[in-house]
Design a protein around this motif. Sequence first.
Motif, short mmCIF file in Angstrom:
data_model
loop_
_atom_site.label_atom_id
_atom_site.label_comp_id
_atom_site.label_asym_id
_atom_site.label_seq_id
_atom_site.Cartn_x
_atom_site.Cartn_y
_atom_site.Cartn_z
N VAL A 175 -1.31 10.20 -4.11
CA VAL A 175 -1.76 9.58 -2.86
C VAL A 175 -0.66 8.65 -2.35
CG1 VAL A 175 -3.45 8.03 -1.80
CG2 VAL A 175 -4.20 9.73 -3.49
N ASP A 176 -0.35 8.74 -1.07
CA ASP A 176 0.64 7.85 -0.45
C ASP A 176 -0.06 6.55 -0.08
OD1 ASP A 176 2.53 6.51 1.06
OD2 ASP A 176 3.25 8.31 2.08
N TRP A 177 -0.18 5.64 -1.05
CA TRP A 177 -0.92 4.41 -0.84
C TRP A 177 -0.25 3.50 0.19
CZ3 TRP A 177 -5.65 4.39 -2.61
CH2 TRP A 177 -5.97 5.18 -3.71
N GLN A 178 1.07 3.52 0.25
CA GLN A 178 1.78 2.65 1.19
C GLN A 178 1.44 3.01 2.65
OE1 GLN A 178 6.01 2.54 0.59
NE2 GLN A 178 6.37 1.07 2.24
N TYR A 179 1.50 4.30 2.97
CA TYR A 179 1.17 4.68 4.35
C TYR A 179 -0.32 4.54 4.61
CZ TYR A 179 0.66 6.99 8.74
OH TYR A 179 0.34 7.23 10.05
N LEU A 180 -1.13 4.81 3.60
CA LEU A 180 -2.57 4.69 3.77
C LEU A 180 -2.97 3.27 4.17
CD1 LEU A 180 -5.39 5.93 3.54
CD2 LEU A 180 -5.36 5.41 1.09
N LYS A 181 -2.34 2.27 3.57
CA LYS A 181 -2.63 0.88 3.93
C LYS A 181 -2.27 0.60 5.38
CE LYS A 181 -1.88 -0.84 -0.78
NZ LYS A 181 -0.99 -1.66 -1.66
N LYS A 182 -1.11 1.09 5.84
CA LYS A 182 -0.70 0.89 7.22
C LYS A 182 -1.67 1.55 8.19
CE LYS A 182 4.26 0.72 6.14
NZ LYS A 182 5.58 1.38 6.34
N ALA A 183 -2.08 2.77 7.86
CA ALA A 183 -2.98 3.51 8.75
C ALA A 183 -4.35 2.84 8.83
CB ALA A 183 -3.11 4.95 8.27
N MET A 184 -4.84 2.33 7.70
CA MET A 184 -6.16 1.72 7.70
C MET A 184 -6.21 0.47 8.56
SD MET A 184 -8.16 3.71 6.14
CE MET A 184 -9.51 2.58 6.45
N LEU A 185 -5.11 -0.25 8.68
CA LEU A 185 -5.08 -1.42 9.55
C LEU A 185 -5.32 -1.04 11.01
CD1 LEU A 185 -2.04 -3.40 8.06
CD2 LEU A 185 -4.49 -3.92 7.82
N ILE A 186 -4.90 0.17 11.39
CA ILE A 186 -5.11 0.66 12.76
C ILE A 186 -6.49 1.31 12.90
CG2 ILE A 186 -4.22 2.22 14.54
CD1 ILE A 186 -1.47 1.94 13.19
N LEU A 187 -6.94 1.99 11.87
CA LEU A 187 -8.20 2.73 11.94
C LEU A 187 -9.43 1.82 11.89
CD1 LEU A 187 -7.37 5.67 9.49
CD2 LEU A 187 -7.98 5.92 11.90
N LEU A 188 -9.31 0.68 11.24
CA LEU A 188 -10.49 -0.11 10.91
C LEU A 188 -11.29 -0.56 12.14
CD1 LEU A 188 -12.20 -1.42 8.75
CD2 LEU A 188 -10.68 -3.42 8.82
#
Length: 246
Positions: free
Chosen positions: A71-84
Amino acid sequence: MPPLTTIEWALVCLVFVWSGFVRSGLGFGGAALAMPLMLFIIDNPLLWLPIVATHLLIFSALTVYNRLHDVDWQYLKKAMLILLIPKLIGVFGLLNLPNDLLVPLIYGITFCYGLTYVFNYSFKSKNRLVDNILLVMGGYASGTSLIGAPLISAVFARNVAIEKLRNTLFVTWMILVTIKMSTFVAFEIDLQFKYSLYLLPVAAIGHWLGLNMHNRLIQDGGDKYKRILGIVLVVICGYGLLTSIA
């Protein structure tokens, strides 16, 4: 869950087989391609969404529980900041929009997805601004009805290595669904756990069929398969739009 006839229960089971098949066969779309059919049986999204969400959590967890290192945790964290934020706005809309507006909205969004399959068009992400717009739209669509996967997947496909893409997406769905389910709990929405368990075996049949068909669908012409799927979806959602608006 209102009383259903034997025929209606049989149709429900077939829809959940279809949902599990699409989820594992295509990698996403279990909700987007099944929700219009569910609404034909009972036109109440808040009844079906907790069941679909519970199944998504179960089957996603089974898929990634021993693949978390992919899992690409680094990009996932960035994306979740926008998705939330758009995700929460979408959930709020789901809980507050009247049913006669929400049902046509779901049909309309899914109708558009069907057209992209018919014309073999994929949502494409080319730069950071487009990424953010697609994520915002996908987050909102996911909040209202769990059908934001095509938009979100387009962004992840550009930013995540191919060997980590599938597992990163599955973890994303689990996070987004957990947010929705937590909101349901906070607003005392019935999570329909009993019917989730009843329908789990038929969803598992679809999941197994999808896993077995996945490679064949790709090798034998995935584009042709999606085009046929899109035609069926456009017909179903077009009829649903006409009947819900009329």
